[in-house]
Design a protein around this motif. Structure first.
Motif, PDB file in Angstrom:
ATOM      1  N   VAL A  75       6.111  -7.616  31.599  1.00  0.00           N
ATOM      2  CA  VAL A  75       5.122  -8.611  32.056  1.00  0.00           C
ATOM      3  C   VAL A  75       3.711  -8.151  31.728  1.00  0.00           C
ATOM      4  CG1 VAL A  75       4.164  -9.747  34.100  1.00  0.00           C
ATOM      5  CG2 VAL A  75       6.637  -9.497  33.859  1.00  0.00           C
ATOM      6  N   GLU A  76       3.462  -6.843  31.852  1.00  0.00           N
ATOM      7  CA  GLU A  76       2.120  -6.313  31.611  1.00  0.00           C
ATOM      8  C   GLU A  76       1.792  -6.250  30.118  1.00  0.00           C
ATOM      9  OE1 GLU A  76      -0.458  -2.227  32.413  1.00  0.00           O
ATOM     10  OE2 GLU A  76       1.618  -2.383  33.092  1.00  0.00           O
ATOM     11  N   ASP A  77       2.777  -5.899  29.286  1.00  0.00           N
ATOM     12  CA  ASP A  77       2.484  -5.577  27.888  1.00  0.00           C
ATOM     13  C   ASP A  77       3.035  -6.568  26.867  1.00  0.00           C
ATOM     14  OD1 ASP A  77       1.158  -3.314  28.736  1.00  0.00           O
ATOM     15  OD2 ASP A  77       2.920  -2.024  28.550  1.00  0.00           O
ATOM     16  N   THR A  78       3.757  -7.601  27.323  1.00  0.00           N
ATOM     17  CA  THR A  78       4.300  -8.585  26.378  1.00  0.00           C
ATOM     18  C   THR A  78       4.015  -9.993  26.898  1.00  0.00           C
ATOM     19  OG1 THR A  78       6.515  -8.951  27.319  1.00  0.00           O
ATOM     20  CG2 THR A  78       6.200  -6.936  26.015  1.00  0.00           C
ATOM     21  N   LEU A  79       4.539 -10.980  26.218  1.00  0.00           N
ATOM     22  CA  LEU A  79       4.304 -12.370  26.625  1.00  0.00           C
ATOM     23  C   LEU A  79       5.262 -12.832  27.729  1.00  0.00           C
ATOM     24  CD1 LEU A  79       3.711 -13.953  23.084  1.00  0.00           C
ATOM     25  CD2 LEU A  79       1.988 -13.298  24.792  1.00  0.00           C
ATOM     26  N   ALA A  80       6.153 -11.955  28.166  1.00  0.00           N
ATOM     27  CA  ALA A  80       7.110 -12.331  29.216  1.00  0.00           C
ATOM     28  C   ALA A  80       6.386 -12.591  30.531  1.00  0.00           C
ATOM     29  CB  ALA A  80       8.142 -11.223  29.399  1.00  0.00           C
ATOM     30  N   THR A  81       6.941 -13.508  31.349  1.00  0.00           N
ATOM     31  CA  THR A  81       6.375 -13.814  32.669  1.00  0.00           C
ATOM     32  C   THR A  81       7.408 -13.497  33.748  1.00  0.00           C
ATOM     33  OG1 THR A  81       7.208 -16.087  32.700  1.00  0.00           O
ATOM     34  CG2 THR A  81       5.049 -15.708  31.651  1.00  0.00           C
TER      35      THR A  81
END
Length: 693
Positions: A75-81
């Motif tokens: 969540v912090e480093d990619t586009l994932a939520t």
């Protein structure tokens, strides 16, 4: 780096019911999301979450924790939520990942505030689920293992300092000693590189010159215990460099003077065998007095259990020995993680008292720096044990006082403390406690925490609670002064002011309620003109710049040091004509009307003050010159006693034979009381001069 099938196999070994498909999906998800991202070492970024997950499998944690470890940076480093993760892996995993994500670095903040804000979020997330802590500790440990790849030395030192100040102590508090020791060692290498290099080279010299001495001592111990019919495991090791360096710093000794560099562990099958083994070792070798600790009968807060002793081996060599059962050993090394019972009763175990105390500190702390100070105090080790009269056991840091004990029992008890009995005897509240003390706290219903307590309390919980109580009282008293000034302001307005006008004024001034308004007036955040204009717009148009105050404001009933402070330059007393200086953001500073320092008060609003009837006492300062002969000092003290004055401070300021001159601070009722004392002193044959400063 662990391969996908290796990670799944590890989990299935201790949890055959684990969802293999879900674990595979999480592994693939983190690889896909981190994609081509690289770490400072040049390795693919996804190697980090995979290694953190591997650390979690070493602790045999449940599949949700393993999946959280794999996803903790997505969540912090990619586009994932978080919504994506909840959809794919369920609510619990999403909640855990969110908890770990909230602990990420806040790069824009100054160093202290960043560390403190991390800690604040850390503690709040921990309070919901301790698995957040376990993942974060593993995350930090792996980052420390690869810290040397970061090129910026300042960044390395900052991360190492944060690890030493926050993460290593927290690992200790949940009993994860293996993590704590490795974090300390890696941080020590960055923070004190010269000391680290020196100590490691000295340890290498010892290994090369003394060969297998550690193994030989371990074998001696095992043989002695076997002859007594005990089946045990014994092994030894040198203490790690940080532990040796810390001992050198604490004791102010050189490396050669640190005698117990070797430490040995004895593992038994039962608690009874622990005590039998202790008896055998103490019979065969002499023990060092004062170095025995029984953490089996009185475990540490984190659940750590072991017997500790130091033996004198081969005539002069000191060796530290820890004796414990095999079950205790696993718990001691990996703490809460070793006996994780999340599936029992549907919630995590480990709802421990120290965590509740830390959450209380978060609520009570005023700002980020204060929070960091208090939590550092709360998590560090070196503790003593003290009991209530009913036998309840409390662990406190060394140096803790009766007040610290009271706050440890309950915040309300600490706030109402007026006295203490230690082992049945009335003792001052600042008395430091010793191991095994029985402490009875005496409370008063109208008592409240005192500002002076901050001078001797040592626990974060006590300091945070006292400061919070002092701040609330200070705010209330400044608001009370503001309310009196508000009455003066309202009298100068051309129209009558009601609730409707006050409500409108609060909106114009962007304040929450009337108390906020009174505090803003009392602390000079608002000028009289600003308040008048907010209450009745246009009312100040024809008024002069300097508006005279009507009647004097009474400070009766207020506490010195809270709503107002008595100036040190002139020591005003009830009976003196007084005036107040009100500076922005501070309380009122009270001066005698003839004080020379008032000339420097150009940056402050002047407030006409009065003491009010039956005002509290204050401190008056006298300059007293005595004849230098036997008995004169006693005569002066006798004069104070006969006049019911208490000496707060006495200082010899000048020797000029045959005279000695003293500056004396006296607690007196008012100016008349001090005047009587001066008259009595001047009438004494022992006193050459006496005057008020």
């Amino acid at each position: 780096m662990l391969r996908q099938y290796e990670l799944v196999e590890r989990v299935k070994e201790y949890d055959p019911d684990a969802d293999e498909a879900l674990l595979n999906r999480a592994y693939v998800y983190t690889v896909q999301k981190h994609g081509s991202q690289k770490r400072a070492s040049g390795d693919p970024y996804f190697s980090h979450p995979v290694e953190v997950a591997g650390l979690m499998t070493d602790l045999k944690l449940d599949q949700e924790t393993i999946i959280t470890a794999l996803l903790h940076d997505t969540v912090e480093d990619t586009l994932a939520t978080i919504e994506d993760i909840e959809l794919l892996f369920g609510k619990d995993v999403a909640r855990l990942v969110d908890g770990v994500t909230k602990l990420s670095k806040i790069e824009q903040m100054p160093e202290n505030e960043r560390a403190a804000e991390n800690l604040r979020k850390f503690l709040l997330a921990m309070s919901e689920d301790l698995r957040v802590l376990l993942v974060k500790l593993a995350d930090r440990l792996h980052n420390m293992r690869t810290l040397h790849f970061i090129k910026n030395p300042e960044k390395r030192r900052r991360i190492a300092r944060e690890t030493m100040d926050i993460y290593a102590p927290l690992a200790e508090r949940v009993g994860m000693y293996e993590y704590m020791r490795e974090m300390q060692l890696l941080a020590f290498e960055q923070l004190e590189p010269e000391a680290y290099a020196t100590i490691t080279s000295r340890l290498e010299q010892i290994r090369s010159t003394e060969g297998g001495q550690v193994d030989a001592i371990a074998l001696n111990m095992k043989q002695a215990l076997a002859e007594a019919g005990l089946e045990v495991e014994v092994w030894g090791r040198e203490k790690h460099p940080y532990s040796i360096w810390k001992k050198m710093a604490e004791r102010h000794v050189s490396f050669e003077q640190v005698t117990d560099i070797m430490a040995f562990r004895v593992l038994t099958s039962s608690v009874e065998d622990c005590y039998r083994a202790l008896g055998v070792l103490h019979t065969v070798w002499k023990s060092v007095p004062g170095r025995f600790k029984d953490y089996i009968s009185t475990p540490k807060t984190n659940g750590y259990r072991s017997l500790h002793t130091t033996l004198i081996h081969a005539g002069s060599m000191r060796v530290e020995v820890q004796i414990r059962t095999r079950e205790m050993h696993r718990t001691n090394e990996f703490g809460l993680a070793a006996h994780w019972a999340y599936k029992q009763a549907g919630r995590p175990d480990g709802e421990v008292g120290w965590l509740r105390d830390l959450i209380e500190i978060v609520d009570a702390s005023h700002d980020a720096e204060e929070l960091l100070e208090h939590t550092r105090l709360a998590v560090y080790q070196n503790r003593i044990f003290a009991f209530t009269p009913k036998g309840a056991l409390f662990q406190l840091p060394k140096g803790a006082t009766a007040v610290d004990f009271a706050f440890a029992v309950h915040t309300d008890l600490g706030a109402q403390t007026v006295g203490a009995k230690i082992n049945g005897r009335h003792m001052p509240l600042r008395t430091q406690l010793n191991n095994g003390d029985v402490v009875e706290i005496i409370k008063g219903s109208s008592a409240e925490p005192q500002l002076s307590w901050l001078g001797f309390v040592v626990t974060g919980k006590a300091r945070a609670s006292i400061r919070r109580a002092v701040r609330l009282k200070e705010r209330a008293e400044i608001a009370e002064i503001g309310a009196k000034l508000f009455e003066e302001i309202v009298e100068r307005l051309p129209a009558k002011v009601g609730k409707k006008a006050i409500k409108a004024a609060l909106e114009r001034l962007e304040l929450g309620d009337e108390e906020d308004l009174m505090f803003a007036i009392g602390s000079a955040k608002l000028t009289d003109r600003m308040v008048m204009e907010a209450l009745v717009p246009g009312s100040t148009r024809d008024l002069p710049e300097e508006m005279p105050q009507g009647r004097a404001i009474s400070i009766k009933g207020l506490t010195p040091g809270m709503g107002f402070t008595l100036a040190e330059c002139c020591h005003p007393l009830p009976g003196d004509r007084i005036v107040g200086l009100r500076r922005k953001g501070k309380g009122v500073e009270v001066h005698a009307i003839d004080c020379l320092e008032l000339a420097n008060g150009e940056d402050a609003d002047w407030v006409d003050l009065s003491w009010g009837e039956h005002s509290h006492g204050a401190v008056g300062r006298l300059n007293i010159t005595l004849y230098n002969r036997p008995g004169t000092l006693a005569e002066m003290a006798g004069t104070f006693a006969r006049n019911n004055a208490n000496v707060m401070n006495l200082e010899l300021t000048q020797r000029d034979d045959p005279f000695h001159t003293y500056a004396v601070d006296l607690e007196v009722q008012d100016l008349a009381h001090l005047t009587r004392i001066v008259s009595s002193l001047r009438a004494s044959d022992s006193v050459a001069e006496a005057e008020r400063i």
